[in-house]
Write a protein that holds these residues in place. Structure first.
Motif, PDB file in Angstrom:
ATOM      1  N   SER A 140       0.705  -1.304  -0.038  1.00 46.30           N
ATOM      2  CA  SER A 140       0.010   0.018   0.032  1.00 46.30           C
ATOM      3  C   SER A 140       0.830   1.193   0.216  1.00 46.30           C
ATOM      4  N   ASP A 162     -12.590 -11.093  -0.791  1.00 43.30           N
ATOM      5  CA  ASP A 162     -11.620 -10.115  -0.680  1.00 43.30           C
ATOM      6  C   ASP A 162     -10.575 -10.482   0.474  1.00 43.30           C
ATOM      7  N   ARG A 186      -6.242  -3.963  -0.590  1.00 46.00           N
ATOM      8  CA  ARG A 186      -7.562  -4.818  -0.706  1.00 46.00           C
ATOM      9  C   ARG A 186      -7.296  -5.599  -2.071  1.00 46.00           C
ATOM     10  N   HIS A 188      -9.814  -7.592  -4.377  1.00 46.38           N
ATOM     11  CA  HIS A 188     -11.061  -8.075  -4.637  1.00 46.38           C
ATOM     12  C   HIS A 188     -10.985  -9.356  -5.866  1.00 46.38           C
ATOM     13  N   SER A 191     -12.382  -7.322  -9.153  1.00 48.53           N
ATOM     14  CA  SER A 191     -11.964  -6.169  -9.496  1.00 48.53           C
ATOM     15  C   SER A 191     -10.337  -5.929  -9.423  1.00 48.53           C
ATOM     16  N   TRP A 193      -6.619  -5.130  -7.276  1.00 46.60           N
ATOM     17  CA  TRP A 193      -6.162  -4.509  -6.303  1.00 46.60           C
ATOM     18  C   TRP A 193      -6.755  -3.034  -6.053  1.00 46.60           C
ATOM     19  N   HIS A 194      -6.951  -2.719  -4.805  1.00 45.11           N
ATOM     20  CA  HIS A 194      -7.203  -1.366  -4.434  1.00 45.11           C
ATOM     21  C   HIS A 194      -6.503  -0.851  -3.268  1.00 45.11           C
ATOM     22  N   ARG A 195      -6.209   0.321  -3.487  1.00 46.38           N
ATOM     23  CA  ARG A 195      -5.427   0.639  -1.976  1.00 46.38           C
ATOM     24  C   ARG A 195      -6.395   1.989  -1.580  1.00 46.38           C
ATOM     25  N   TYR A 196      -6.185   2.246  -0.253  1.00 47.84           N
ATOM     26  CA  TYR A 196      -6.786   3.192   0.365  1.00 47.84           C
ATOM     27  C   TYR A 196      -6.039   3.697   1.501  1.00 47.84           C
TER      28      TYR A 196
END
Length: 234
Positions: A140, A162, A186, A188, A191, A193-196
């Motif tokens: 991240s 997830d 994260r 999913h 969809s 990779w996602h970063r927050y």
């Protein structure tokens, strides 16, 4: 999935719950009451009127010996630190994650999730050891060019939607000292990779484990969320 009113999440669980709540816009209830009854840690219904049900298990690789060392350090009045070098494994972050998810401790938690009916099943991972945290941070963190390190997609077990990796926590300089910015990665299943970055106030967290560290805030200052649920016939 219901608990007596007043059931409490652990500090690690509460950090995970607050982070997931901010990202997904849900209200998580404690599902296992910390009783080790093979239920997932948290449960929620999406507020979209479709009655979509999600569950989450919060866990980390085993670190019993490390926790014992930290407890002994506290008792002796010594710093509770861990240092050392680990293989960088550049361009192998996906392989590192796949290896973790294939380990016995992870498979046990995955099986716990798969044993329960749900529309979404989330596994939330945090590291206690330096080597685990190092890899999670890299998932991240941004590099000098403001980009994340490239990482290939994971292949999640069937039924797991997830996997979350808790990254680095930093003080939010624009907020009170008790507020931290927490990086998250994260994956999913559909969809990718996602970063927050989420913000968590220490006041909303339970007291730290007394065997590991002393709580330095006044009694009654902490106000963690009540995540208990009442039985249906109450």
């Amino acid at each position: 999935m219901s608990n007596a009113a007043g059931a409490k999440a652990t500090r690690e669980e509460e950090i995970a719950f607050l982070a997931v709540e901010q990202v997904l816009g849900v209200d998580i209830k404690l599902a296992d009451a910390g009783g080790g009854d093979k239920m997932p840690d948290g449960s929620w219904i999406y507020p979209d009127g479709q009655e979509r049900h999600g569950i989450v298990e919060v866990t980390s690789p085993p670190a019993a010996s490390l926790m014992v060392r930290w407890a002994r350090a506290k008792k002796a009045g010594l710093p509770q630190t861990e240092s050392g070098s680990i293989p960088l494994r550049l361009n192998e972050l996906a392989q590192v994650c796949d290896e973790m998810l294939a380990a016995d401790w992870a498979r046990e938690n995955i099986h716990k999730l798969l044993a329960q009916p749900a529309d979404e099943r989330h596994l939330f991972l945090f590291g206690r050891r330096y080597e685990e945290e190092h890899y999670f941070f890299r998932l991240s963190d941004l590099d000098e060019d403001g980009k994340t390190e490239p990482v290939k997609d994971l292949v999640l077990p069937q039924g797991i939607s997830d996997v979350w990796f808790r990254g680095r926590a930093r003080l939010d300089r624009d907020q009170p000292v008790s507020t931290v910015e927490l990086g998250l990665a994260r994956f999913h299943a559909e969809s990718g990779w996602h970063r927050y970055v989420v913000r968590i106030e220490d006041r909303h967290l339970p007291t730290p484990n007394r065997r590991i560290t002393d709580d330095r805030v006044p009694v009654g200052w902490r106000r963690p969320k009540d995540r208990s649920t009442r039985p249906a016939d109450d």
